[in-house]
Design a protein around this motif. Sequence first.
Motif, mmCIF file in Angstrom:
data_model
loop_
_atom_site.group_PDB
_atom_site.id
_atom_site.type_symbol
_atom_site.label_atom_id
_atom_site.label_comp_id
_atom_site.label_asym_id
_atom_site.label_seq_id
_atom_site.Cartn_x
_atom_site.Cartn_y
_atom_site.Cartn_z
ATOM 1 N N LEU A 40 0.818 -1.210 0.000
ATOM 2 C CA LEU A 40 0.000 0.000 0.000
ATOM 3 C C LEU A 40 0.854 1.262 0.000
ATOM 4 O O LEU A 40 0.434 2.305 -0.517
ATOM 5 C CB LEU A 40 -0.925 0.002 1.219
ATOM 6 C CG LEU A 40 -1.977 -1.110 1.259
ATOM 7 C CD1 LEU A 40 -2.769 -1.047 2.559
ATOM 8 C CD2 LEU A 40 -2.916 -1.010 0.065
ATOM 9 N N ARG A 41 2.040 1.174 0.556
ATOM 10 C CA ARG A 41 2.904 2.355 0.631
ATOM 11 C C ARG A 41 3.622 2.627 -0.689
ATOM 12 O O ARG A 41 3.743 3.782 -1.107
ATOM 13 C CB ARG A 41 3.942 2.152 1.751
ATOM 14 C CG ARG A 41 5.032 3.224 1.818
ATOM 15 C CD ARG A 41 4.480 4.562 2.271
ATOM 16 N NE ARG A 41 5.512 5.593 2.305
ATOM 17 C CZ ARG A 41 5.829 6.373 1.277
ATOM 18 N NH1 ARG A 41 5.201 6.226 0.117
ATOM 19 N NH2 ARG A 41 6.774 7.295 1.393
ATOM 20 N N LEU A 42 4.091 1.586 -1.357
ATOM 21 C CA LEU A 42 4.967 1.787 -2.508
ATOM 22 C C LEU A 42 4.291 1.592 -3.863
ATOM 23 O O LEU A 42 4.593 2.315 -4.819
ATOM 24 C CB LEU A 42 6.171 0.836 -2.416
ATOM 25 C CG LEU A 42 7.097 1.012 -1.217
ATOM 26 C CD1 LEU A 42 8.221 -0.010 -1.268
ATOM 27 C CD2 LEU A 42 7.665 2.420 -1.171
ATOM 28 N N LEU A 43 3.401 0.617 -3.970
ATOM 29 C CA LEU A 43 2.908 0.235 -5.289
ATOM 30 C C LEU A 43 1.991 1.266 -5.945
ATOM 31 O O LEU A 43 2.124 1.517 -7.155
ATOM 32 C CB LEU A 43 2.212 -1.125 -5.203
ATOM 33 C CG LEU A 43 1.794 -1.739 -6.545
ATOM 34 C CD1 LEU A 43 2.992 -1.864 -7.472
ATOM 35 C CD2 LEU A 43 1.147 -3.104 -6.322
ATOM 36 N N PRO A 44 1.041 1.887 -5.237
ATOM 37 C CA PRO A 44 0.136 2.811 -5.938
ATOM 38 C C PRO A 44 0.859 3.953 -6.651
ATOM 39 O O PRO A 44 0.565 4.249 -7.819
ATOM 40 C CB PRO A 44 -0.773 3.327 -4.810
ATOM 41 C CG PRO A 44 -0.769 2.235 -3.797
ATOM 42 C CD PRO A 44 0.620 1.683 -3.832
ATOM 43 N N ALA A 45 1.787 4.604 -5.976
ATOM 44 C CA ALA A 45 2.511 5.707 -6.619
ATOM 45 C C ALA A 45 3.370 5.203 -7.769
ATOM 46 O O ALA A 45 3.429 5.826 -8.843
ATOM 47 C CB ALA A 45 3.372 6.436 -5.590
ATOM 48 N N ALA A 46 4.046 4.066 -7.563
ATOM 49 C CA ALA A 46 4.886 3.515 -8.628
ATOM 50 C C ALA A 46 4.040 3.146 -9.841
ATOM 51 O O ALA A 46 4.418 3.423 -10.992
ATOM 52 C CB ALA A 46 5.646 2.294 -8.115
ATOM 53 N N ALA A 47 2.881 2.529 -9.602
ATOM 54 C CA ALA A 47 2.006 2.146 -10.710
ATOM 55 C C ALA A 47 1.479 3.376 -11.437
ATOM 56 O O ALA A 47 1.353 3.376 -12.674
ATOM 57 C CB ALA A 47 0.846 1.306 -10.185
ATOM 58 N N THR A 48 1.176 4.430 -10.698
ATOM 59 C CA THR A 48 0.702 5.669 -11.323
ATOM 60 C C THR A 48 1.744 6.228 -12.280
ATOM 61 O O THR A 48 1.433 6.640 -13.406
ATOM 62 C CB THR A 48 0.367 6.711 -10.245
ATOM 63 O OG1 THR A 48 -0.667 6.195 -9.395
ATOM 64 C CG2 THR A 48 -0.094 8.018 -10.867
ATOM 65 N N VAL A 49 2.990 6.244 -11.843
ATOM 66 C CA VAL A 49 4.066 6.765 -12.690
ATOM 67 C C VAL A 49 4.283 5.859 -13.902
ATOM 68 O O VAL A 49 4.475 6.339 -15.027
ATOM 69 C CB VAL A 49 5.360 6.917 -11.876
ATOM 70 C CG1 VAL A 49 6.533 7.282 -12.783
ATOM 71 C CG2 VAL A 49 5.181 7.980 -10.800
ATOM 72 N N LEU A 50 4.230 4.555 -13.705
ATOM 73 C CA LEU A 50 4.424 3.639 -14.829
ATOM 74 C C LEU A 50 3.299 3.782 -15.853
ATOM 75 O O LEU A 50 3.549 3.768 -17.070
ATOM 76 C CB LEU A 50 4.507 2.198 -14.325
ATOM 77 C CG LEU A 50 5.761 1.847 -13.516
ATOM 78 C CD1 LEU A 50 5.681 0.414 -12.998
ATOM 79 C CD2 LEU A 50 7.023 2.025 -14.355
ATOM 80 N N LEU A 51 2.069 3.937 -15.381
ATOM 81 C CA LEU A 51 0.950 4.142 -16.309
ATOM 82 C C LEU A 51 1.106 5.463 -17.060
ATOM 83 O O LEU A 51 0.881 5.536 -18.276
ATOM 84 C CB LEU A 51 -0.370 4.123 -15.545
ATOM 85 C CG LEU A 51 -0.862 2.753 -15.072
ATOM 86 C CD1 LEU A 51 -2.071 2.906 -14.154
ATOM 87 C CD2 LEU A 51 -1.223 1.878 -16.270
#
Length: 624
Positions: A40-51
């Motif tokens: 919950l801490r790392l994946l949402p922001a990382a996924a947003t940037v990758l998208l």
Amino acid sequence: MSGGVDVFFVISGFLLTGQLARAACRGPLELRRRWSRMILRLLPAAATVLLGTVVAGAVLLPEARWQQTVREIVASAFFVENWQLAADAVDYAARSNTTSVVQHFWSLSIQVQFFVVWPLLVALVALVARHAVHRLHTHLTLVLLGVFIASLSFSVALTATDQPQAYFHSLTRVWEFALGGLLALWIDRIPWTRDERVAFGWIGVLGLLACGFVLDGASVFPGWAALWPVVCAVLVLQAGVTRSRYGVDRLLTWPPVRRLGDLSYPLYLWHWPLLVLYMASRERDVVGPLGGLAVLALSVLLAVLTSRLVEAPALRLPVGVGDAYRFGAATLTVVLLAASLWQAAATQRDRPSDGLGGPENPGAVALADGAPEPAPLLPAPVSVNEDWVRVDEWDCSPLPGFRTDVCTQPVESPPDRRIVVVGDSHLQQLTGALIPIAAQHGWQLTTMLRGACPFSTASEVDPDDAGCAAWNDAAAAEIAALRPDAVVTLASRDVRSGRTEQTPSGFVERWAELDELGIPVLAVRDNPRFDHSVPDCVRRHGRDAQGCGADRDDVYAPEPPYALREDVPGGVTFLDLADVVCDETRCPAEIGNVLVYLDDNHLTAAYAATLALVIEDQVVAAVG
């Protein structure tokens, strides 16, 4: 700068080890819950940037960069980008890739790997110590000390022999986490005075600033050099909160600095893709002051939005442990779906090479037969950067003492002749012309290739590269043991505008060694190098743009440099590549509707294949 990454790893080891050690003293570590919070801490922001990178990349990046970018986005989504880059560091074909928009995910990948493995390590130590506080502290200290010594030793050794791979290797950085962990275990047990801690803090901060100016992290890290920023980070952590008016903690706890720290993760995620996409959209290799300010401003804006609209809401989600894992899987699926759609678009734009060498795409044959009517170029722009001659599917084994392979072409029957191709990546591409010739005449090819390391008694590209010189010695010994019927290698190098071409003495000395063994040599004149990506130039300005190629007289002298040497052994025959990559006046970007170069200096595999008919008679006369 790598030093900043090393500092980050030390801090992570310090914080996580301290948390885990305290939790282990209280009871079970609840690893699944810890990992769910990490998701919950790392994946949402990382996924947003990758998208966002997928969408922006499809619009702004040249088609030639699509496949590389998709490959690295997938690696980043699984947090193994460092391993992707480490593999690319070994593969010279991949080393020439342009800078990736998600290259910075390599350090986050190591961080996530650490967050997964480190709790397991502490849990295992806690199980052995059976929750006795003093035993846990002792056991954990010994384990981390062992990890520190082993990882640092491996880091130093691999950096000395293969620095590009060491830079991205997970195990070359573990010692930094371990040192941070050791500090967490012992920081309260060392009674430094406040004045001493104030001094530690400023020495550490000033040392970190100096490190950025003195060391070139990309070329010397990790190894011993990483001790500089790591020790500085330890000093700053050891200083802690001094509450002194002179302490560095007054600066580090200043509200604007703390706010910047709160934004550090999304800012880290956004800044690099924006920088690379800006340069791609502006068709530049550097960013000016105004462009830099624009990238910085947009990075901060997107970081603030990501923090407020993505990070914070994700951390407030009222989900259980299982829900967090399902949320992570769904998020990852969305990223992979977007990457797959982009890959599908790239595949649709690719063109099969069935017509290569035919009437529409004759390639080098057009130099003698005349230019055909304009037709779509081969290889297609979307795949030109991938158009390398691959020999890694042959029968390969490492050259003794080195990671690079000796690869031998599999044959169904005993060959009539055995030919060794030895040298750098230019010889790798020329192998594409030799393969059909070998098949036609029943030969077997063996390649000994190392990027940026032509066959010589010296390291020609980088005089300080002791590894290249040692590799050449090993290759020469291997050739002497194989006793092939002939050797193909370079006759010259550094063909650039201004007629810089040369035949180094080290080349001639290697030819003399082979001549003494009675092994004939076919030495091939090198192809030109440009100061720009040739396929990118064609994409921007068209195939007929004069600036995409070069005038023949500007890069090639009428007399090749090897013809001016008086010490060339009698067993050497020369093949002048200038006659098959240039016409009488120009060295163009495309010949016969085939792109000649895949970057700024390597022949495409497609064009090399069309060379076979043009150079076959000369090759057979020399080695057949």
